[in-house]
Design a protein around this motif. Sequence first.
Motif, PDB file in Angstrom:
ATOM      1  N   HIS A 229       0.832  -1.204   0.000  1.00 40.44           N
ATOM      2  CA  HIS A 229       0.000   0.000   0.000  1.00 40.44           C
ATOM      3  C   HIS A 229       0.868   1.256   0.000  1.00 40.44           C
ATOM      4  N   LEU A 230       1.901   1.281   0.830  1.00 40.94           N
ATOM      5  CA  LEU A 230       2.785   2.436   0.869  1.00 40.94           C
ATOM      6  C   LEU A 230       3.515   2.624  -0.452  1.00 40.94           C
ATOM      7  N   ARG A 231       3.894   1.527  -1.099  1.00 46.36           N
ATOM      8  CA  ARG A 231       4.541   1.635  -2.413  1.00 46.36           C
ATOM      9  C   ARG A 231       3.560   2.241  -3.426  1.00 46.36           C
ATOM     10  N   ALA A 232       2.297   1.830  -3.342  1.00 49.67           N
ATOM     11  CA  ALA A 232       1.291   2.373  -4.262  1.00 49.67           C
ATOM     12  C   ALA A 232       1.071   3.859  -4.031  1.00 49.67           C
ATOM     13  N   THR A 233       0.995   4.286  -2.765  1.00 52.49           N
ATOM     14  CA  THR A 233       0.780   5.704  -2.480  1.00 52.49           C
ATOM     15  C   THR A 233       1.994   6.537  -2.875  1.00 52.49           C
ATOM     16  N   SER A 234       3.196   6.004  -2.666  1.00 53.09           N
ATOM     17  CA  SER A 234       4.402   6.771  -3.003  1.00 53.09           C
ATOM     18  C   SER A 234       4.549   6.952  -4.504  1.00 53.09           C
TER      19      SER A 234
ATOM     20  N   GLU B 279       9.828   1.287   3.467  1.00 51.64           N
ATOM     21  CA  GLU B 279       9.365   1.921   2.230  1.00 51.64           C
ATOM     22  C   GLU B 279       9.763   3.387   2.134  1.00 51.64           C
ATOM     23  N   GLY B 280      10.003   4.024   3.283  1.00 53.46           N
ATOM     24  CA  GLY B 280      10.412   5.424   3.266  1.00 53.46           C
ATOM     25  C   GLY B 280       9.321   6.372   2.825  1.00 53.46           C
ATOM     26  N   HIS B 281       8.087   6.003   3.121  1.00 57.48           N
ATOM     27  CA  HIS B 281       6.981   6.870   2.704  1.00 57.48           C
ATOM     28  C   HIS B 281       5.790   6.673   3.636  1.00 57.48           C
ATOM     29  N   PHE B 282       5.235   7.783   4.086  1.00 60.49           N
ATOM     30  CA  PHE B 282       3.940   7.793   4.764  1.00 60.49           C
ATOM     31  C   PHE B 282       3.401   9.216   4.653  1.00 60.49           C
ATOM     32  N   LEU B 283       2.398   9.398   3.854  1.00 57.22           N
ATOM     33  CA  LEU B 283       1.860  10.710   3.494  1.00 57.22           C
ATOM     34  C   LEU B 283       2.828  11.475   2.597  1.00 57.22           C
ATOM     35  N   VAL B 284       4.095  11.508   3.015  1.00 58.63           N
ATOM     36  CA  VAL B 284       5.127  12.201   2.241  1.00 58.63           C
ATOM     37  C   VAL B 284       6.372  11.323   2.198  1.00 58.63           C
TER      38      VAL B 284
ATOM     39  N   VAL C 277       5.398   8.474  18.416  1.00 54.05           N
ATOM     40  CA  VAL C 277       4.515   9.648  18.436  1.00 54.05           C
ATOM     41  C   VAL C 277       5.262  10.876  17.936  1.00 54.05           C
ATOM     42  N   THR C 278       6.507  11.036  18.383  1.00 53.65           N
ATOM     43  CA  THR C 278       7.318  12.173  17.925  1.00 53.65           C
ATOM     44  C   THR C 278       7.501  12.136  16.410  1.00 53.65           C
ATOM     45  N   ALA C 279       7.836  10.947  15.882  1.00 53.58           N
ATOM     46  CA  ALA C 279       8.016  10.801  14.440  1.00 53.58           C
ATOM     47  C   ALA C 279       6.723  11.095  13.696  1.00 53.58           C
ATOM     48  N   LEU C 280       5.593  10.629  14.250  1.00 52.15           N
ATOM     49  CA  LEU C 280       4.302  10.860  13.598  1.00 52.15           C
ATOM     50  C   LEU C 280       3.978  12.354  13.538  1.00 52.15           C
ATOM     51  N   VAL C 281       4.256  13.073  14.615  1.00 51.82           N
ATOM     52  CA  VAL C 281       4.013  14.523  14.633  1.00 51.82           C
ATOM     53  C   VAL C 281       4.852  15.212  13.559  1.00 51.82           C
ATOM     54  N   ILE C 282       6.123  14.806  13.456  1.00 54.41           N
ATOM     55  CA  ILE C 282       7.003  15.399  12.444  1.00 54.41           C
ATOM     56  C   ILE C 282       6.456  15.121  11.043  1.00 54.41           C
ATOM     57  N   ILE C 283       5.997  13.887  10.821  1.00 54.55           N
ATOM     58  CA  ILE C 283       5.451  13.522   9.498  1.00 54.55           C
ATOM     59  C   ILE C 283       4.207  14.340   9.192  1.00 54.55           C
ATOM     60  N   LEU C 284       3.340  14.516  10.182  1.00 54.95           N
ATOM     61  CA  LEU C 284       2.116  15.294   9.974  1.00 54.95           C
ATOM     62  C   LEU C 284       2.434  16.750   9.652  1.00 54.95           C
TER      63      LEU C 284
ATOM     64  N   ASP D 265       0.787  20.159   1.791  1.00 55.06           N
ATOM     65  CA  ASP D 265      -0.633  20.059   1.455  1.00 55.06           C
ATOM     66  C   ASP D 265      -1.036  18.617   1.102  1.00 55.06           C
ATOM     67  N   ARG D 266      -0.512  17.664   1.885  1.00 55.17           N
ATOM     68  CA  ARG D 266      -0.852  16.250   1.675  1.00 55.17           C
ATOM     69  C   ARG D 266      -1.518  15.632   2.899  1.00 55.17           C
ATOM     70  N   LEU D 267      -1.975  16.481   3.782  1.00 53.76           N
ATOM     71  CA  LEU D 267      -2.595  15.979   4.999  1.00 53.76           C
ATOM     72  C   LEU D 267      -4.074  15.721   4.721  1.00 53.76           C
ATOM     73  N   ALA D 268      -4.342  14.590   4.045  1.00 56.61           N
ATOM     74  CA  ALA D 268      -5.716  14.238   3.680  1.00 56.61           C
ATOM     75  C   ALA D 268      -5.842  12.716   3.673  1.00 56.61           C
ATOM     76  N   TRP D 269      -7.084  12.232   3.852  1.00 58.37           N
ATOM     77  CA  TRP D 269      -7.318  10.791   3.913  1.00 58.37           C
ATOM     78  C   TRP D 269      -6.888  10.098   2.622  1.00 58.37           C
ATOM     79  N   ASN D 270      -7.120  10.785   1.489  1.00 60.35           N
ATOM     80  CA  ASN D 270      -6.791  10.129   0.222  1.00 60.35           C
ATOM     81  C   ASN D 270      -5.288  10.047  -0.038  1.00 60.35           C
ATOM     82  N   GLU D 271      -4.476  10.638   0.856  1.00 57.70           N
ATOM     83  CA  GLU D 271      -3.025  10.538   0.741  1.00 57.70           C
ATOM     84  C   GLU D 271      -2.465   9.401   1.596  1.00 57.70           C
ATOM     85  N   ILE D 272      -3.296   8.832   2.442  1.00 52.08           N
ATOM     86  CA  ILE D 272      -2.831   7.753   3.336  1.00 52.08           C
ATOM     87  C   ILE D 272      -2.761   6.431   2.583  1.00 52.08           C
TER      88      ILE D 272
END
Length: 666
Positions: free
Chosen positions: A350-355, A607-612, A645-652, A659-666
């Motif tokens: 899934h992450l490969r597909a989103t990236s 994968e090196g990708h989650f949202l961005v 949690v720290t890493a997740l905050v940085i990613i968000l 401008d990728r903070l959206a459900w369709n980017e997950i």
Amino acid sequence: MTNENSSPAEAKEGTAEVVSVPAESVSPDTVEKYDRESRTRDVWSTKWSLPLTAFAVALSLYQIYYALFGGPPTLVHRGIHVGAILVLCFAVQRFRLGEKRRTPPWYDWLFMAGSIAIAVYLGLVFQKLAVSGGRFDTIDVIFSVLALVLVLEASRRVTGPILPILAILFIVYDYYGRSMPGLFRHRGYDLDRIVTFMYQSTEGIFSTAIGVSSTYIFLFILFGAFLQKSGMGQFFNDIALALAGQARGGPAKVAVLASGFLGSINGSAIANVVTTGAFTIPMMKRVGYQRNFAGAVESAASVGGQIMPPIMGAAAFIMAETLGVPYTEIVLIAIIPAVLYYLAILVQVHLRATSQGLRGISRENLPAVREVMKERGHLLLPLLFLLYMLFFSGTTILFAAVTTIFVTVIASMLRKSTRMSLIDIIFALRDGAVTAISVAVACACVGIIVGAATQTGFGVKLAGTIVTIGGGFLLPTLLMTALACIILGMGLPSIPAYIIVATMAAPALVQLDVPALAAHLFVFYFGLFANITPPVALAAFAAAGLSGGSPMRTGFIAMRLALGGLIVPFVFVYQPELLMLDGTGFDTARAAVILLIGVMMMSVAAEGHFLVPLPIWLRFVVAVAALGLVTPSALYDVIGAVIAVTALVIILVMAKRQDRLAWNEI
């Protein structure tokens, strides 16, 4: 068909053709190159078809009768099973890859006659063996040598040279043990004593492995043949397409689901790759997955079928017999690790597909779940019935298997499209016996290895060596055991690989007070993953042959996809509650949830990708968080959670800025 650099746009334009890719689109030569079991003669279109079909059907009916009513003594029954399987093997398996004959050559007829002779002789002398106290004469030695030669040659044809060579090396060690140095020295045995031990006891060719093959495994392979004749394979493909085809990167998810379904039943990772992969790999390439990644997805998912309950590729039966525990207990403890394994693969695809911006197959080109269930959903009835018989009926596994075969025939009658005719039933009986060749022959050959290890005490000595090298500490011993299992499992099918590592490596963990079930499941995992571990990654090489990718790169990507399977075994050794062997239900649920989060974080790091896209330093932080969560320690769990949690905050924050903070980017 697109190349590995196909754009998503180009892939989407071709989706109308994706679902109709037939298995036959893959060259038979390509399949035979990687799947030795497919290197068969086309005897079914010759004059020998009728007698060989009758022979195979008779073997299947005998196995059903034995399961229901019993039969000859154990050793004689196993002799009949092996003799009949060898006859079918020499009839259908080619002597060499380039052989073009459709009928067996003269020497294979001699091999078939010898196969019948070793079974008949064992029956004739059984009473003498029971009272001989291990004494033997010249004729016993002759038939023993004949049996060994036939089993070794059959194994060479079915599994390749590695297993029979290993068996020969163990016979040599059995004979020359008195000349071995140091730890591996033993008294040594005369050749006549060795060969008769292998043939006239239940410790060699006719060991526990063949005992399980001649009962549980054969019947469940037969059950699988009936399922295939009723259309279950098509149902698995269709329902996987209907459920996951439209999702982002849908074909890869279809490959994961379909391979998991089929792999549990067919028991061969490589066969799973070349059958399911012939359908799924072209689909993955069409939507834009690179060829190496597509092959890796299929090989990792196919290997995982062997650890997926309820059937687990038949290895669960051998594990249950070896440990003396109920089969249902093996199935239950294997559920959580297997689910985590497949979830880790799904997250990565899934992450490969989103990236890469990959999409799924358009809904109009996919079957509807409702229509699939309406047309073939009744084929689930045999599986549901099997689960009921195994877990709630209180009957034996053999009775459950036989009655489920009957239920499969009855269930197939519910719709015209799946209805089995008398010819279909006959062909299912024949195909079940022929499919059983690979497992039975491998079990007979691996019995030679186990017999030599038993006779010489090699397994105990190797276990002691592993513990000594590990310094008596668990983690180094686990690492040594994992490495030993991967080496021992190279080039071997899953069942003989498990039997060998269970004999050689599992005792090392038991010596350090690891629960036997956890120890055996640990070595099973790593023996199995030899199929995707370079340099001898047979499943990955087969997938690369279908995808047109690099075998080595496919193998390394498959290892990355299988990270969950490489991590989870270490965790359940330290946390037996993950296998429901210790603690309460709450402890099991807590351990499973924490491990799930850790495995998902590890997938993100891989994968090196989650949202961005994640920079290297952030991937490292995520990996550290994942390691903290999968380490069985409350302190490390807390540390891992804080870092996560720290890493997740940085990613968000990064996603917000882009401008990728959206459900369709997950």
